[in-house]
Design a protein around this motif. Structure first.
Motif, PDB file in Angstrom:
ATOM      1  N   VAL A 157      -1.315   4.194   6.233  1.00 31.27           N
ATOM      2  CA  VAL A 157      -2.647   4.774   6.156  1.00 31.27           C
ATOM      3  C   VAL A 157      -3.216   4.506   4.767  1.00 31.27           C
ATOM      4  N   ILE A 158      -4.400   3.931   4.682  1.00 27.89           N
ATOM      5  CA  ILE A 158      -5.030   3.649   3.397  1.00 27.89           C
ATOM      6  C   ILE A 158      -5.548   4.951   2.809  1.00 27.89           C
ATOM      7  N   GLU A 159      -5.078   5.312   1.638  1.00 27.69           N
ATOM      8  CA  GLU A 159      -5.498   6.538   0.962  1.00 27.69           C
ATOM      9  C   GLU A 159      -6.629   6.272  -0.029  1.00 27.69           C
ATOM     10  N   SER A 160      -6.564   5.127  -0.731  1.00 26.00           N
ATOM     11  CA  SER A 160      -7.628   4.782  -1.684  1.00 26.00           C
ATOM     12  C   SER A 160      -7.599   3.285  -1.921  1.00 26.00           C
ATOM     13  N   GLN A 161      -8.761   2.744  -2.336  1.00 24.37           N
ATOM     14  CA  GLN A 161      -8.819   1.327  -2.643  1.00 24.37           C
ATOM     15  C   GLN A 161      -9.951   1.081  -3.641  1.00 24.37           C
ATOM     16  N   THR A 162      -9.680   0.282  -4.635  1.00 24.70           N
ATOM     17  CA  THR A 162     -10.688  -0.066  -5.640  1.00 24.70           C
ATOM     18  C   THR A 162     -10.527  -1.530  -5.999  1.00 24.70           C
ATOM     19  N   GLU A 163     -11.608  -2.088  -6.520  1.00 22.22           N
ATOM     20  CA  GLU A 163     -11.578  -3.456  -7.041  1.00 22.22           C
ATOM     21  C   GLU A 163     -12.221  -3.454  -8.416  1.00 22.22           C
ATOM     22  N   GLN A 164     -11.494  -3.916  -9.409  1.00 21.90           N
ATOM     23  CA  GLN A 164     -12.024  -3.979 -10.760  1.00 21.90           C
ATOM     24  C   GLN A 164     -11.293  -5.067 -11.530  1.00 21.90           C
ATOM     25  N   ASN A 165     -12.041  -5.719 -12.410  1.00 31.37           N
ATOM     26  CA  ASN A 165     -11.481  -6.782 -13.249  1.00 31.37           C
ATOM     27  C   ASN A 165     -10.729  -7.815 -12.417  1.00 31.37           C
ATOM     28  N   GLU A 166     -11.300  -8.179 -11.265  1.00 30.60           N
ATOM     29  CA  GLU A 166     -10.750  -9.190 -10.368  1.00 30.60           C
ATOM     30  C   GLU A 166      -9.373  -8.803  -9.835  1.00 30.60           C
ATOM     31  N   GLN A 167      -9.149  -7.498  -9.754  1.00 28.24           N
ATOM     32  CA  GLN A 167      -7.902  -6.994  -9.179  1.00 28.24           C
ATOM     33  C   GLN A 167      -8.203  -5.944  -8.119  1.00 28.24           C
ATOM     34  N   VAL A 168      -7.362  -5.936  -7.079  1.00 23.73           N
ATOM     35  CA  VAL A 168      -7.424  -4.915  -6.042  1.00 23.73           C
ATOM     36  C   VAL A 168      -6.299  -3.914  -6.285  1.00 23.73           C
ATOM     37  N   ILE A 169      -6.638  -2.639  -6.246  1.00 19.85           N
ATOM     38  CA  ILE A 169      -5.642  -1.581  -6.350  1.00 19.85           C
ATOM     39  C   ILE A 169      -5.746  -0.751  -5.083  1.00 19.85           C
ATOM     40  N   MET A 170      -4.714  -0.770  -4.272  1.00 14.22           N
ATOM     41  CA  MET A 170      -4.746  -0.069  -2.992  1.00 14.22           C
ATOM     42  C   MET A 170      -3.541   0.847  -2.878  1.00 14.22           C
ATOM     43  N   THR A 171      -3.796   2.090  -2.491  1.00  6.87           N
ATOM     44  CA  THR A 171      -2.731   3.068  -2.269  1.00  6.87           C
ATOM     45  C   THR A 171      -2.678   3.398  -0.787  1.00  6.87           C
ATOM     46  N   VAL A 172      -1.501   3.267  -0.205  1.00 10.54           N
ATOM     47  CA  VAL A 172      -1.291   3.575   1.208  1.00 10.54           C
ATOM     48  C   VAL A 172      -0.164   4.588   1.311  1.00 10.54           C
ATOM     49  N   SER A 173      -0.075   5.234   2.449  1.00 12.35           N
ATOM     50  CA  SER A 173       1.016   6.181   2.690  1.00 12.35           C
ATOM     51  C   SER A 173       1.620   5.922   4.062  1.00 12.35           C
ATOM     52  N   ARG A 174       2.845   6.376   4.216  1.00  9.62           N
ATOM     53  CA  ARG A 174       3.544   6.277   5.499  1.00  9.62           C
ATOM     54  C   ARG A 174       4.697   7.267   5.481  1.00  9.62           C
ATOM     55  N   ASP A 175       5.291   7.513   6.633  1.00 10.23           N
ATOM     56  CA  ASP A 175       6.475   8.355   6.699  1.00 10.23           C
ATOM     57  C   ASP A 175       7.619   7.686   5.941  1.00 10.23           C
ATOM     58  N   ARG A 176       8.413   8.507   5.266  1.00 12.31           N
ATOM     59  CA  ARG A 176       9.542   7.951   4.513  1.00 12.31           C
ATOM     60  C   ARG A 176      10.545   7.271   5.447  1.00 12.31           C
ATOM     61  N   VAL A 177      10.807   7.904   6.584  1.00  9.75           N
ATOM     62  CA  VAL A 177      11.802   7.392   7.532  1.00  9.75           C
ATOM     63  C   VAL A 177      11.087   6.844   8.749  1.00  9.75           C
ATOM     64  N   SER A 178      11.529   5.677   9.210  1.00  4.57           N
ATOM     65  CA  SER A 178      10.970   5.077  10.414  1.00  4.57           C
ATOM     66  C   SER A 178      12.097   4.797  11.398  1.00  4.57           C
ATOM     67  N   SER A 179      11.823   5.089  12.659  1.00  2.00           N
ATOM     68  CA  SER A 179      12.799   4.793  13.711  1.00  2.00           C
ATOM     69  C   SER A 179      12.579   3.419  14.318  1.00  2.00           C
ATOM     70  N   ALA A 180      11.510   2.748  13.918  1.00  2.00           N
ATOM     71  CA  ALA A 180      11.202   1.428  14.471  1.00  2.00           C
ATOM     72  C   ALA A 180      12.192   0.397  13.945  1.00  2.00           C
ATOM     73  N   SER A 181      12.581  -0.512  14.799  1.00  2.00           N
ATOM     74  CA  SER A 181      13.542  -1.542  14.432  1.00  2.00           C
ATOM     75  C   SER A 181      12.992  -2.433  13.320  1.00  2.00           C
ATOM     76  N   GLY A 182      13.765  -2.607  12.274  1.00  2.00           N
ATOM     77  CA  GLY A 182      13.407  -3.500  11.187  1.00  2.00           C
ATOM     78  C   GLY A 182      12.530  -2.897  10.121  1.00  2.00           C
ATOM     79  N   VAL A 183      11.987  -1.690  10.353  1.00  2.00           N
ATOM     80  CA  VAL A 183      11.109  -1.065   9.371  1.00  2.00           C
ATOM     81  C   VAL A 183      11.952  -0.295   8.366  1.00  2.00           C
ATOM     82  N   TYR A 184      11.719  -0.549   7.110  1.00  3.09           N
ATOM     83  CA  TYR A 184      12.539   0.034   6.042  1.00  3.09           C
ATOM     84  C   TYR A 184      12.296   1.537   5.922  1.00  3.09           C
ATOM     85  N   SER A 185      13.374   2.309   5.804  1.00  2.11           N
ATOM     86  CA  SER A 185      13.305   3.735   5.516  1.00  2.11           C
ATOM     87  C   SER A 185      13.593   3.935   4.038  1.00  2.11           C
TER      88      SER A 185
END
Length: 606
Positions: free
Chosen positions: A500-528
């Motif tokens: 989930v995208i929490e915030s996003q900014t663009e400045q000085n030719e850089q993108v800064i994006m903060t996302v969130s997710r559950d710490r633990v995932s039961s999906a195959s191959g998804v890192y916990s």
């Protein structure tokens, strides 16, 4: 000096995973505490037959942290009653040294996917290892033959994986190499240190986990410089004696725990007889033996076969004993192949040593050096910085749930930051695990004119879990399961939304994006993500335009960096000192005093 300790009560049914061993050396005694070994005891409460190592530390080393998916079992069926043995070096015969050194053990009730074991290679201790004075390069060899690794139930048929190696010798040691041989071909060394230093004996994680199969063979080459010695140095535990050992952590835990070798009595006595006849060896016992590496040529003729062999001097004869594999007399060794309880597997003990194999040829090009830096050099060179948004950083003391263990609620987070290596220095990632909500916040920073990505718990693109930011399109950030040279599969992987995208900014030719997710995932191959500070996360980076790769994330690359998570106190809440019993704990083993310090239960002094 040794003491015995009960890690779990004899009636315990609990099973824990040890996540870290940490040495505690009394301040001021750093030069006196030589090494420590924690031994497994097969019978709970019985102070005998505790001969199989679970952990070894030596002067100059730090602790041992297990990978995030690997733990070392602590249970009544495995490690529950132990012997802690500390060896001291006191050449000045000081009587004023008072020591309380020991080990701190971190453990958790949350069991990890892989159960580790310790596989020891080396020479059996004793006078059959001996090094004459005056040799700039004396080579001693220890063997682990296929009869041990291929013995019934010695290890799973699919093999085991080595992930950490600790090479050990004493003050004469200058280099150690653990060779790995399969089906007559020498593979890349499992571990090697061509600049061995007695004062810096750190067990190191292997850049790639090494697959070991039943039937594989090993040769441990230990190199010594005895030019400053005046007498023969024998094998033994004291600093003035020598060792040739390798402690290798593997998973899954095999039945075999020790694979050591030693000369047979016939070989050993035969050498002493010939060396005495030649005049190289003088004296009547170990107490007064002297060995001359010079001397005159000597020819020995076998009375039975009539065959003869000539040695030019004492050094030539010594090297012949340790390195010749062509003479039938020296083509075997006695082997100690044991399980954790000290039972011999198999029952026979004298086997042919590896010989005639195709030697490994190392890639000595500049590309190999660059690759080595990418694989190994990052372990000690990428120091994470504390996030700037926090008010107090570091490990709280005391931390509810145990320092290094699973922290309780109350304002604590696990945070870390690292920057890409190689050709994309402008990509970085901050990770914070909120221990109250069990959510992970991931902040990615990169150039605005390309896509950029971060892969977690990975050393290449093969099946790696990655978070990808779509450059200047601030509405897109996706999870991927990568495949070789391609993006692979996008989220959702288990029918739920991805990050989930929490915030996003663009400045000085850089993108800064903060996302969130559950710490633990039961999906195959998804890192916990971890909820402890005991393990680093391997991180890879990449960037590009459309599908154009700009590296270093790629199936052909092993460039990665290590991200360390540290406890951060964001607020200053009132924290209860009484926590639930299922939180992870740490305790200390001391020589003078056994002090079990947990932050789950009251402090106990015994």
């Amino acid at each position: 000096y040794h003491t015995y300790h009960e890690l779990l009560s004899v009636n315990s049914t609990d099973v824990f995973h040890i996540t870290k061993f940490e040495p505690i050396v009394t301040a001021g005694n750093e030069l006196n505490v030589h090494h420590m070994v924690l031994y497994y005891c097969p019978t709970h409460g019985v102070d005998s037959d505790c001969n199989t190592a679970a952990y070894a530390w030596a002067i100059g080393a730090q602790g041992m942290t297990f990978p995030a998916d690997v733990g070392f079992e602590m249970s009544l069926d495995y490690l529950s009653y132990v012997k802690l043995e500390i060896h001291y070096d006191n050449p000045g015969q000081l009587s004023s040294v008072i020591d309380a050194s020991g080990l701190r053990i971190y453990y958790t009730p949350t069991l990890r996917p892989h159960n580790a074991g310790l596989f020891e290679f080396g020479l059996q201790l004793g006078a059959w290892q001996f090094i004459p004075p005056g040799m700039p390069q004396a080579v001693n060899k220890a063997y682990c033959m296929s009869e041990c690794t291929a013995a019934t139930d010695a290890m799973p048929v699919e093999g085991i994986y080595a992930f950490n190696a600790f090479l050990h010798a004493h003050t004469l040691g200058v280099a150690i190499e653990l060779k790995h041989i399969r089906n007559g071909e020498e593979l890349a060394p499992l571990a090697v240190n061509w600049a061995y230093d007695f004062d810096y004996q750190q067990g190191l994680p292997l850049a790639q986990h090494v697959h070991i199969l039943p039937g594989d063979e090993f040769i441990l080459d230990c190199y010594y410089d005895s030019t400053q010695q005046s007498g023969v140095v024998y094998g033994g535990e004291s600093t003035e004696e020598e060792m040739c050992q390798a402690y290798v952590y593997v998973y899954p835990r095999p039945k075999v725990a020790n694979c050591l070798s030693v000369f047979t009595d016939t070989q050993f006595n035969g050498f002493y007889s010939v060396a005495t006849q030649a005049g190289y060896l003088t004296g009547t016992s170990q107490a007064n033996y002297a060995y001359d590496i010079s001397g005159d040529p000597f020819t020995y003729t076998d009375s039975g076969s009539g065959a003869s062999i000539t040695w030019q001097n004492g050094e030539d004869l010594y090297n012949f004993l340790w390195q010749d594999t062509n003479l039938a007399f020296l083509s075997t060794r006695a082997q100690i192949c044991e399980d954790i309880d000290g039972n011999q597997i198999p029952s026979s003990s004298v086997f042919e040593i590896p010989s005639g194999y195709t030697p490994f040829v190392a890639d000595t090009t500049c590309s190999a050096i660059e690759n080595a830096v990418g694989q190994i050099g990052t372990y000690g060179t990428n120091e994470p910085t504390s996030p700037t948004t926090t008010t107090t950083s570091g490990t709280p003391s005391p931390l509810p749930g145990g320092i290094g263990g699973t922290a309780a609620a109350g304002g604590y987070k696990l945070c870390g930051q690292t920057t890409s290596d190689g050709t994309s220095q402008d990509v970085s990632v901050d990770v914070c695990v909120d221990l109250d909500t069990d959510l992970v916040s991931i902040t990615l920073t990169g150039p605005s004119d390309v896509w950029f990505a971060v892969g977690f718990d990975a050393m290449s693109m093969h099946n790696a879990y990655a978070v990808v930011v779509h450059g200047n399109d601030l509405t897109e950030c996706d999870e991927y399961i990568l495949t070789q040279y391609s993006a692979g599969t996008t989220a959702p992987f288990d029918g739920t939304d991805g990050v989930v995208i929490e915030s996003q900014t663009e400045q000085n030719e850089q993108v800064i994006m903060t996302v969130s997710r559950d710490r633990v995932s039961s999906a195959s191959g998804v890192y916990s993500f971890p909820n402890t500070s005991t393990s680093d996360i391997n991180v890879i980076f990449g960037k590009g335009v459309d599908t154009t790769y700009q590296g270093p994330m790629g199936g052909h690359s092993n460039v990665f960096v290590s991200l360390s998570l540290e406890y951060v106190l964001v607020t200053d809440p009132a924290i209860s000192t009484t926590e639930t019993a299922d939180a992870a704990c740490s305790f200390k083993l001391h020589m003078v005093l056994l002090m079990i310090t947990t932050f789950c239960f009251p402090v106990i002094f015994m």
